[in-house]
Design a protein around this motif. Structure first.
Motif, PDB file in Angstrom:
ATOM      1  N   ALA A  41      -6.852 -11.048   5.273  1.00  0.00           N
ATOM      2  CA  ALA A  41      -6.641 -10.829   3.837  1.00  0.00           C
ATOM      3  C   ALA A  41      -5.237 -10.294   3.569  1.00  0.00           C
ATOM      4  N   LEU A  42      -4.788  -9.357   4.385  1.00  0.00           N
ATOM      5  CA  LEU A  42      -3.441  -8.803   4.208  1.00  0.00           C
ATOM      6  C   LEU A  42      -2.379  -9.875   4.433  1.00  0.00           C
ATOM      7  N   GLU A  43      -2.573 -10.704   5.438  1.00  0.00           N
ATOM      8  CA  GLU A  43      -1.615 -11.779   5.723  1.00  0.00           C
ATOM      9  C   GLU A  43      -1.590 -12.806   4.594  1.00  0.00           C
ATOM     10  N   LEU A  44      -2.768 -13.174   4.086  1.00  0.00           N
ATOM     11  CA  LEU A  44      -2.838 -14.125   2.971  1.00  0.00           C
ATOM     12  C   LEU A  44      -2.144 -13.571   1.734  1.00  0.00           C
ATOM     13  N   LYS A  45      -2.349 -12.301   1.467  1.00  0.00           N
ATOM     14  CA  LYS A  45      -1.699 -11.656   0.322  1.00  0.00           C
ATOM     15  C   LYS A  45      -0.177 -11.681   0.488  1.00  0.00           C
ATOM     16  N   ASN A  46       0.298 -11.478   1.722  1.00  0.00           N
ATOM     17  CA  ASN A  46       1.739 -11.498   1.992  1.00  0.00           C
ATOM     18  C   ASN A  46       2.353 -12.867   1.765  1.00  0.00           C
ATOM     19  N   THR A  47       1.545 -13.923   1.812  1.00  0.00           N
ATOM     20  CA  THR A  47       2.066 -15.270   1.556  1.00  0.00           C
ATOM     21  C   THR A  47       2.059 -15.600   0.067  1.00  0.00           C
ATOM     22  N   GLY A  48       1.563 -14.675  -0.760  1.00  0.00           N
ATOM     23  CA  GLY A  48       1.580 -14.892  -2.204  1.00  0.00           C
ATOM     24  C   GLY A  48       0.262 -15.344  -2.799  1.00  0.00           C
ATOM     25  N   LEU A  49      -0.771 -15.464  -1.982  1.00  0.00           N
ATOM     26  CA  LEU A  49      -2.074 -15.879  -2.502  1.00  0.00           C
ATOM     27  C   LEU A  49      -2.832 -14.685  -3.073  1.00  0.00           C
ATOM     28  N   THR A  50      -3.714 -14.957  -4.034  1.00  0.00           N
ATOM     29  CA  THR A  50      -4.610 -13.913  -4.510  1.00  0.00           C
ATOM     30  C   THR A  50      -5.862 -13.950  -3.638  1.00  0.00           C
ATOM     31  N   VAL A  51      -6.329 -12.770  -3.262  1.00  0.00           N
ATOM     32  CA  VAL A  51      -7.398 -12.644  -2.274  1.00  0.00           C
ATOM     33  C   VAL A  51      -8.412 -11.621  -2.750  1.00  0.00           C
ATOM     34  N   MET A  52      -9.687 -11.837  -2.401  1.00  0.00           N
ATOM     35  CA  MET A  52     -10.715 -10.820  -2.563  1.00  0.00           C
ATOM     36  C   MET A  52     -11.494 -10.759  -1.256  1.00  0.00           C
ATOM     37  N   ARG A  71     -17.070   0.869  20.009  1.00  0.00           N
ATOM     38  CA  ARG A  71     -15.959   0.595  20.935  1.00  0.00           C
ATOM     39  C   ARG A  71     -14.831   1.548  20.565  1.00  0.00           C
ATOM     40  N   LEU A  72     -14.920   2.767  21.066  1.00  0.00           N
ATOM     41  CA  LEU A  72     -14.048   3.828  20.595  1.00  0.00           C
ATOM     42  C   LEU A  72     -12.904   4.172  21.533  1.00  0.00           C
ATOM     43  N   PHE A  73     -12.845   3.501  22.677  1.00  0.00           N
ATOM     44  CA  PHE A  73     -11.764   3.783  23.618  1.00  0.00           C
ATOM     45  C   PHE A  73     -10.919   2.535  23.799  1.00  0.00           C
ATOM     46  N   LEU A  74      -9.614   2.710  23.748  1.00  0.00           N
ATOM     47  CA  LEU A  74      -8.678   1.592  23.848  1.00  0.00           C
ATOM     48  C   LEU A  74      -8.207   1.425  25.286  1.00  0.00           C
ATOM     49  N   PRO A  75      -7.921   0.193  25.673  1.00  0.00           N
ATOM     50  CA  PRO A  75      -7.303  -0.009  26.993  1.00  0.00           C
ATOM     51  C   PRO A  75      -5.931   0.671  27.026  1.00  0.00           C
ATOM     52  N   ALA A  76      -5.576   1.236  28.158  1.00  0.00           N
ATOM     53  CA  ALA A  76      -4.306   1.962  28.275  1.00  0.00           C
ATOM     54  C   ALA A  76      -3.107   1.069  28.018  1.00  0.00           C
ATOM     55  N   ASP A  77      -3.226  -0.225  28.299  1.00  0.00           N
ATOM     56  CA  ASP A  77      -2.099  -1.138  28.127  1.00  0.00           C
ATOM     57  C   ASP A  77      -2.128  -1.904  26.810  1.00  0.00           C
ATOM     58  N   MET A  78      -2.938  -1.465  25.870  1.00  0.00           N
ATOM     59  CA  MET A  78      -3.048  -2.171  24.599  1.00  0.00           C
ATOM     60  C   MET A  78      -1.719  -2.114  23.843  1.00  0.00           C
ATOM     61  N   GLN A  79      -1.286  -3.274  23.365  1.00  0.00           N
ATOM     62  CA  GLN A  79      -0.048  -3.368  22.601  1.00  0.00           C
ATOM     63  C   GLN A  79      -0.366  -3.281  21.110  1.00  0.00           C
ATOM     64  N   LEU A  80       0.277  -2.377  20.429  1.00  0.00           N
ATOM     65  CA  LEU A  80       0.108  -2.242  18.977  1.00  0.00           C
ATOM     66  C   LEU A  80       1.235  -3.029  18.319  1.00  0.00           C
ATOM     67  N   ASP A  81       1.011  -4.340  18.171  1.00  0.00           N
ATOM     68  CA  ASP A  81       2.086  -5.219  17.742  1.00  0.00           C
ATOM     69  C   ASP A  81       2.017  -5.636  16.276  1.00  0.00           C
ATOM     70  N   THR A  82       1.100  -5.066  15.520  1.00  0.00           N
ATOM     71  CA  THR A  82       1.063  -5.349  14.086  1.00  0.00           C
ATOM     72  C   THR A  82       1.009  -4.019  13.330  1.00  0.00           C
ATOM     73  N   PRO A  83       1.454  -4.015  12.088  1.00  0.00           N
ATOM     74  CA  PRO A  83       1.370  -2.771  11.311  1.00  0.00           C
ATOM     75  C   PRO A  83      -0.066  -2.255  11.179  1.00  0.00           C
ATOM     76  N   LEU A  84      -1.026  -3.176  11.027  1.00  0.00           N
ATOM     77  CA  LEU A  84      -2.420  -2.731  10.899  1.00  0.00           C
ATOM     78  C   LEU A  84      -2.914  -2.115  12.200  1.00  0.00           C
ATOM     79  N   ALA A  85      -2.582  -2.710  13.331  1.00  0.00           N
ATOM     80  CA  ALA A  85      -2.999  -2.144  14.624  1.00  0.00           C
ATOM     81  C   ALA A  85      -2.407  -0.752  14.811  1.00  0.00           C
ATOM     82  N   LYS A  86      -1.138  -0.579  14.465  1.00  0.00           N
ATOM     83  CA  LYS A  86      -0.506   0.742  14.576  1.00  0.00           C
ATOM     84  C   LYS A  86      -1.211   1.752  13.682  1.00  0.00           C
ATOM     85  N   ARG A  87      -1.508   1.317  12.482  1.00  0.00           N
ATOM     86  CA  ARG A  87      -2.166   2.202  11.522  1.00  0.00           C
ATOM     87  C   ARG A  87      -3.539   2.653  12.019  1.00  0.00           C
TER      88      ARG A  87
END
Length: 135
Positions: free
Chosen positions: A26-37, A54-70
Motif C-alpha cells: 500500500a505504501l509503495e502504491l501510494k508513492n507511485t501516485g495511486l489512491t489506495v485503501m 515470530r518475535l526474534f529476528l535473525p542476526a544477519d537480517m538486513q533492514l533495507d526498506t524504511p518500513l523494515a527499519k521502522r
C-alpha cells in the motif's frame, strides 16, 4: 427486492490484508501516485508477525526498506524481542502518515465486475453492514 449498498469513496487500488507485506504494498502504491485503501480483517495490522509470535529476528537480517527499519530497528539495537504493540502501532502510523485510509475488522465480500469482466470494486463486510468499495 433489490438493496442498494452504501458506496465508499472510490480508490485506484484496494489492498486486502493486514500483514506487513500488504502495508508495504500500500505504501509503495501510494508513492507511485495511486489512491489506495487498506482493508484489514483483524482489529490491528501486523498479524503475520504478532499472531505467529515470530518475535526474534535473525542476526544477519538486513533492514533495507524504511518500513523494515521502522518496525525492526528498535528491537535489533536493543538485542531484544520484537514487541507486538510496536509493530501494530507503527504499521498504523505509517498508513496515517501516508494518508492512506484503512478499515479494520472488515472482510471482503465479493468482487464486482463490469460487463467485460473487469474488476470495478469489492463489497466489504463489517459491523456497519455491507458497503461497496469502487476501485
Amino acid at each position: 427486492m433489490t438493496t442498494q449498498l452504501p458506496l465508499l469513496p472510490s480508490v485506484d487500488v484496494a489492498v486486502v490484508g493486514g500483514g506487513t507485506a500488504a502495508i508495504a504494498a500500500a505504501l509503495e502504491l501510494k508513492n507511485t501516485g495511486l489512491t489506495v485503501m487498506v482493508i484489514g480483517g483483524r482489529s490491528y495490522f501486523g498479524e503475520d508477525i504478532c499472531d505467529s509470535l515470530r518475535l526474534f529476528l535473525p542476526a544477519d537480517m538486513q533492514l533495507d526498506t524504511p518500513l523494515a527499519k521502522r518496525l525492526y530497528a528498535p528491537a535489533m539495537e536493543a538485542k531484544a524481542a520484537i514487541r507486538p504493540m510496536h509493530i501494530k502501532l507503527e504499521l498504523e502510523r505509517a498508513l496515517r502518515e501516508a494518508q492512506i485510509p484503512y478499515l479494520l475488522c472488515t472482510l471482503p465480500g465479493e468482487l464486482i465486475t463490469d460487463e467485460t469482466g473487469t474488476i470495478t470494486g469489492v463489497t466489504l463486510c463489517n459491523r456497519s453492514g455491507r458497503q461497496v468499495l469502487p476501485c
